[in-house]
Design a protein around this motif. Structure first.
Motif, PDB file in Angstrom:
ATOM      1  N   MET A   1       1.143  -1.046  -0.244  1.00  0.00           N
ATOM      2  CA  MET A   1      -0.043   0.129   0.162  1.00  0.00           C
ATOM      3  C   MET A   1       0.693   1.213   0.119  1.00  0.00           C
ATOM      4  SD  MET A   1      -2.770  -1.545   2.877  1.00  0.00           S
ATOM      5  CE  MET A   1      -3.902   0.465   2.332  1.00  0.00           C
ATOM      6  N   THR A   2       0.962   2.188  -0.840  1.00  0.00           N
ATOM      7  CA  THR A   2       2.120   3.031  -1.485  1.00  0.00           C
ATOM      8  C   THR A   2       1.173   4.287  -1.428  1.00  0.00           C
ATOM      9  OG1 THR A   2       1.335   3.238  -3.516  1.00  0.00           O
ATOM     10  CG2 THR A   2       3.326   1.977  -2.947  1.00  0.00           C
ATOM     11  N   ALA A   3      -0.123   4.866  -0.413  1.00  0.00           N
ATOM     12  CA  ALA A   3      -0.984   5.630  -0.596  1.00  0.00           C
ATOM     13  C   ALA A   3      -0.535   6.077   0.036  1.00  0.00           C
ATOM     14  CB  ALA A   3      -2.522   5.580  -0.423  1.00  0.00           C
ATOM     15  N   SER A   4      -1.106   7.540   0.407  1.00  0.00           N
ATOM     16  CA  SER A   4      -0.502   8.298   1.121  1.00  0.00           C
ATOM     17  C   SER A   4      -1.097   8.500   2.806  1.00  0.00           C
ATOM     18  CB  SER A   4      -0.114  10.409   1.184  1.00  0.00           C
ATOM     19  OG  SER A   4      -1.816  10.829   0.598  1.00  0.00           O
ATOM     20  N   HIS A   5      -2.595   8.069   2.494  1.00  0.00           N
ATOM     21  CA  HIS A   5      -3.789   7.627   3.240  1.00  0.00           C
ATOM     22  C   HIS A   5      -4.445   6.305   3.758  1.00  0.00           C
ATOM     23  CE1 HIS A   5      -3.687  12.268   2.439  1.00  0.00           C
ATOM     24  NE2 HIS A   5      -4.175  12.059   3.915  1.00  0.00           N
ATOM     25  N   ALA A   6      -4.048   5.909   4.611  1.00  0.00           N
ATOM     26  CA  ALA A   6      -4.666   4.618   4.631  1.00  0.00           C
ATOM     27  C   ALA A   6      -5.556   4.124   6.147  1.00  0.00           C
ATOM     28  CB  ALA A   6      -3.259   3.507   4.549  1.00  0.00           C
ATOM     29  N   LEU A   7      -6.088   3.570   5.541  1.00  0.00           N
ATOM     30  CA  LEU A   7      -7.595   3.194   7.215  1.00  0.00           C
ATOM     31  C   LEU A   7      -7.403   1.516   6.801  1.00  0.00           C
ATOM     32  CD1 LEU A   7     -10.512   5.475   7.491  1.00  0.00           C
ATOM     33  CD2 LEU A   7     -10.735   2.925   7.913  1.00  0.00           C
ATOM     34  N   VAL A   8      -7.171   0.702   8.992  1.00  0.00           N
ATOM     35  CA  VAL A   8      -7.079  -0.073   9.195  1.00  0.00           C
ATOM     36  C   VAL A   8      -8.146  -0.516   9.254  1.00  0.00           C
ATOM     37  CG1 VAL A   8      -5.869  -2.302   9.628  1.00  0.00           C
ATOM     38  CG2 VAL A   8      -5.091  -1.038   8.246  1.00  0.00           C
ATOM     39  N   VAL A   9      -9.043  -1.643   9.084  1.00  0.00           N
ATOM     40  CA  VAL A   9     -10.524  -2.209  10.099  1.00  0.00           C
ATOM     41  C   VAL A   9      -9.883  -3.226  10.526  1.00  0.00           C
ATOM     42  CG1 VAL A   9     -12.700  -2.045  10.694  1.00  0.00           C
ATOM     43  CG2 VAL A   9     -11.955  -0.598   8.950  1.00  0.00           C
ATOM     44  N   SER A  10      -9.242  -4.043  11.861  1.00  0.00           N
ATOM     45  CA  SER A  10      -9.028  -4.741  12.179  1.00  0.00           C
ATOM     46  C   SER A  10      -9.695  -5.592  13.359  1.00  0.00           C
ATOM     47  CB  SER A  10      -7.629  -5.171  12.480  1.00  0.00           C
ATOM     48  OG  SER A  10      -6.796  -6.347  13.416  1.00  0.00           O
ATOM     49  N   LEU A  11     -10.624  -6.728  12.645  1.00  0.00           N
ATOM     50  CA  LEU A  11     -11.400  -7.144  13.860  1.00  0.00           C
ATOM     51  C   LEU A  11     -10.513  -7.066  15.392  1.00  0.00           C
ATOM     52  CD1 LEU A  11     -14.047  -9.130  12.515  1.00  0.00           C
ATOM     53  CD2 LEU A  11     -14.417  -6.981  12.982  1.00  0.00           C
ATOM     54  N   ARG A  12     -11.036  -6.876  16.730  1.00  0.00           N
ATOM     55  CA  ARG A  12     -10.545  -7.011  17.993  1.00  0.00           C
ATOM     56  C   ARG A  12     -10.162  -9.032  17.733  1.00  0.00           C
ATOM     57  NH1 ARG A  12     -13.645  -4.979  23.027  1.00  0.00           N
ATOM     58  NH2 ARG A  12     -15.527  -3.963  21.576  1.00  0.00           N
ATOM     59  N   LYS A  13      -8.999  -8.620  18.458  1.00  0.00           N
ATOM     60  CA  LYS A  13      -8.241 -10.251  18.344  1.00  0.00           C
ATOM     61  C   LYS A  13      -8.027 -11.321  17.160  1.00  0.00           C
ATOM     62  CE  LYS A  13      -6.855 -10.742  22.049  1.00  0.00           C
ATOM     63  NZ  LYS A  13      -5.915  -9.894  21.600  1.00  0.00           N
ATOM     64  N   SER A  14      -8.365 -10.533  16.008  1.00  0.00           N
ATOM     65  CA  SER A  14      -7.568 -10.577  14.551  1.00  0.00           C
ATOM     66  C   SER A  14      -6.472 -10.681  13.935  1.00  0.00           C
ATOM     67  CB  SER A  14      -8.936 -10.227  13.593  1.00  0.00           C
ATOM     68  OG  SER A  14     -10.265 -10.341  14.045  1.00  0.00           O
ATOM     69  N   GLY A  15      -5.156 -10.161  14.731  1.00  0.00           N
ATOM     70  CA  GLY A  15      -4.164 -10.330  14.935  1.00  0.00           C
ATOM     71  C   GLY A  15      -3.888  -8.746  14.130  1.00  0.00           C
ATOM     72  N   THR A  16      -4.172  -7.712  15.253  1.00  0.00           N
ATOM     73  CA  THR A  16      -3.961  -6.268  14.633  1.00  0.00           C
ATOM     74  C   THR A  16      -2.140  -5.839  14.902  1.00  0.00           C
ATOM     75  OG1 THR A  16      -6.119  -5.756  15.486  1.00  0.00           O
ATOM     76  CG2 THR A  16      -4.617  -4.227  15.210  1.00  0.00           C
ATOM     77  N   HIS A  17      -1.129  -6.567  15.518  1.00  0.00           N
ATOM     78  CA  HIS A  17      -0.401  -6.407  15.432  1.00  0.00           C
ATOM     79  C   HIS A  17       0.255  -6.860  14.642  1.00  0.00           C
ATOM     80  CE1 HIS A  17      -1.194 -10.803  16.604  1.00  0.00           C
ATOM     81  NE2 HIS A  17       0.370 -10.814  16.532  1.00  0.00           N
ATOM     82  N   LEU A  18      -0.173  -7.972  13.240  1.00  0.00           N
ATOM     83  CA  LEU A  18       0.405  -7.716  12.392  1.00  0.00           C
ATOM     84  C   LEU A  18       0.483  -6.959  11.068  1.00  0.00           C
ATOM     85  CD1 LEU A  18      -0.679 -11.674  11.851  1.00  0.00           C
ATOM     86  CD2 LEU A  18       1.776 -10.840  12.816  1.00  0.00           C
ATOM     87  N   LEU A  19      -0.772  -6.341  11.467  1.00  0.00           N
ATOM     88  CA  LEU A  19      -0.989  -4.975  10.632  1.00  0.00           C
ATOM     89  C   LEU A  19      -0.385  -3.716  10.931  1.00  0.00           C
ATOM     90  CD1 LEU A  19      -3.526  -4.645   8.682  1.00  0.00           C
ATOM     91  CD2 LEU A  19      -3.297  -7.165   9.167  1.00  0.00           C
ATOM     92  N   LYS A  20       0.296  -4.377  12.379  1.00  0.00           N
ATOM     93  CA  LYS A  20       0.693  -2.544  12.950  1.00  0.00           C
ATOM     94  C   LYS A  20       1.582  -2.842  12.690  1.00  0.00           C
ATOM     95  CE  LYS A  20       0.815  -1.438  17.218  1.00  0.00           C
ATOM     96  NZ  LYS A  20       1.111  -1.181  19.131  1.00  0.00           N
ATOM     97  N   GLU A  21       2.117  -3.889  12.203  1.00  0.00           N
ATOM     98  CA  GLU A  21       3.733  -4.235  11.868  1.00  0.00           C
ATOM     99  C   GLU A  21       4.302  -4.118  10.309  1.00  0.00           C
ATOM    100  OE1 GLU A  21       7.014  -5.455  13.357  1.00  0.00           O
ATOM    101  OE2 GLU A  21       6.121  -5.818  15.505  1.00  0.00           O
ATOM    102  N   LEU A  22       2.480  -4.064  10.003  1.00  0.00           N
ATOM    103  CA  LEU A  22       2.632  -4.479   8.252  1.00  0.00           C
ATOM    104  C   LEU A  22       3.231  -2.479   7.838  1.00  0.00           C
ATOM    105  CD1 LEU A  22       3.196  -5.256   5.328  1.00  0.00           C
ATOM    106  CD2 LEU A  22      -0.026  -5.368   5.601  1.00  0.00           C
ATOM    107  N   MET A  23       2.346  -2.256   8.793  1.00  0.00           N
ATOM    108  CA  MET A  23       1.739  -0.697   7.791  1.00  0.00           C
ATOM    109  C   MET A  23       3.232   0.138   8.615  1.00  0.00           C
ATOM    110  SD  MET A  23      -0.696  -0.979   6.418  1.00  0.00           S
ATOM    111  CE  MET A  23      -0.962   0.473   5.983  1.00  0.00           C
ATOM    112  N   THR A  24       3.887  -0.269   9.665  1.00  0.00           N
ATOM    113  CA  THR A  24       4.637   0.424  10.124  1.00  0.00           C
ATOM    114  C   THR A  24       6.379   0.241   9.262  1.00  0.00           C
ATOM    115  OG1 THR A  24       3.860   0.230  12.717  1.00  0.00           O
ATOM    116  CG2 THR A  24       6.268   0.840  12.411  1.00  0.00           C
ATOM    117  N   ARG A  25       6.701  -1.003   8.689  1.00  0.00           N
ATOM    118  CA  ARG A  25       7.187  -1.085   7.423  1.00  0.00           C
ATOM    119  C   ARG A  25       7.172  -0.546   6.231  1.00  0.00           C
ATOM    120  NH1 ARG A  25       9.733  -6.770   9.195  1.00  0.00           N
ATOM    121  NH2 ARG A  25       9.795  -7.230  11.214  1.00  0.00           N
ATOM    122  N   SER A  26       5.760  -0.518   6.244  1.00  0.00           N
ATOM    123  CA  SER A  26       5.253   0.110   4.881  1.00  0.00           C
ATOM    124  C   SER A  26       6.028   1.867   4.875  1.00  0.00           C
ATOM    125  CB  SER A  26       4.344   0.389   4.621  1.00  0.00           C
ATOM    126  OG  SER A  26       4.171  -1.354   4.322  1.00  0.00           O
ATOM    127  N   GLY A  27       5.861   2.628   6.227  1.00  0.00           N
ATOM    128  CA  GLY A  27       6.625   3.908   6.025  1.00  0.00           C
ATOM    129  C   GLY A  27       4.856   4.770   6.790  1.00  0.00           C
TER     130      GLY A  27
END
Length: 303
Positions: A1-27
């Motif tokens: 995902m390279t857009a300057s704006h992004a929005l993640v909807v992560s259901l609770r206990k569905s691995g939100t920490h994985l998406l945090k890692e992904l988006m952080t690594r994406s800048g």
């Protein structure tokens, strides 16, 4: 995902920490229901900062601000404006404030910002920020945001989910203190932590979770169906992201552009494995789950 704006909807206990890692690594910097930490949001500058200030302060306030020689006062006013701007967008997106009351955005400025043109368009928010939500419901979200998203496709919305049986087990273990790191600022987490402590074993806790309509996340999958079905939403599952350390596959993880995202130090992390529900569910629990969530399993493809 390279857009300057992004929005993640992560259901609770569905691995939100994985998406945090992904988006952080994406800048991206993180904001909303999760964040990277205080002071880590990009500070608006130039035209972006001026837009923020004009959405928060009136003309006379801006004149005083730009003419002031009190640098400390100016910096404080700017910081309050930025906090109020983000706070107004929390309201527009239906994100409640869950942190300490003393750290909440200034309520008066948030209210004024909302009244002054509803804080503009999402495209006016500082770039490089990924907003994290645990739910996004059309009847609770500002209608202008949804209209802009439908017309422009921005921000890119990513919807993350997980086998609802594993979600249930993960939530029960989390609220029972298995992660050892507290239950955070969710009020319903604190309520059900106390309730689950009255149960004698994990089987009784699962029965409580399966028979109480107010149990945390009980209706999350139904409320997320529109995201699952909308063609403009990017869908990704915990099973795609977790990789071999969590019982998935390296190929599936790489296909989801999420290599090396398994972080067992993440807050609220317990075990994070695919199919862990089989170790906990009795035949009675399976029957209760089928009665209540059978349609959810079908809709999300976990049958």
């Amino acid at each position: 995902m390279t857009a300057s704006h992004a929005l993640v909807v992560s259901l609770r206990k569905s691995g939100t920490h994985l998406l945090k890692e992904l988006m952080t690594r994406s800048g991206y910097s993180l904001y909303g229901e999760v964040s990277a930490g205080p002071g880590e949001l990009p500070e608006p500058a130039g035209d972006t900062l001026w837009r923020v200030l004009t959405m928060v302060y009136g003309e006379e306030e801006l004149r005083r601000l730009t003419g002031s020689e009190d640098r400390t006062a100016v910096e404080s006013a700017v910081a309050e404006a930025v906090d109020a701007f983000y706070g107004a967008w929390r309201v527009r997106l239906g994100i409640p404030w869950r942190g300490p009351a003393g750290e909440a955005p200034p309520a008066e400025l948030v209210a004024r910002t909302l009244a002054r043109g509803a804080a503009g368009r999402f495209a006016d928010t500082p770039g490089g920020v990924c907003w994290f939500l645990h739910h996004l419901e059309p009847h609770q979200v500002d209608e202008r945001f949804l209209r802009d998203w439908l017309d422009t496709g921005s921000p890119r919305i990513l919807f993350n989910y997980r086998d609802p049986r594993d979600v249930l087990v993960s939530m029960v273990n989390f609220l029972s203190g298995e992660s050892g790191r507290g239950v955070g600022h969710f009020t319903d987490h604190r309520l059900y932590r106390d309730i689950l402590r009255t149960a004698r074993n994990v089987g009784e806790r699962l029965t409580i979770a399966l028979t109480d309509p107010c149990f945390p996340g009980a209706d999350a999958f139904e409320r997320g169906l529109w995201l699952l079905r909308h063609p403009a939403v990017c869908k990704v599952s915990f099973e795609d992201l977790v990789g071999p350390r969590g019982g998935g596959s390296r190929e599936r993880q790489r296909a989801a552009v999420a290599d090396q995202l398994f972080n067992d130090r993440a807050y609220s992390f317990h075990r994070g494995r695919i199919g862990a529900w089989r170790e906990y569910f009795t035949p009675e629990h399976e029957e209760l789950f089928e009665e209540r969530y059978g349609a959810v399993l079908d809709a999300y493809g976990y049958r």
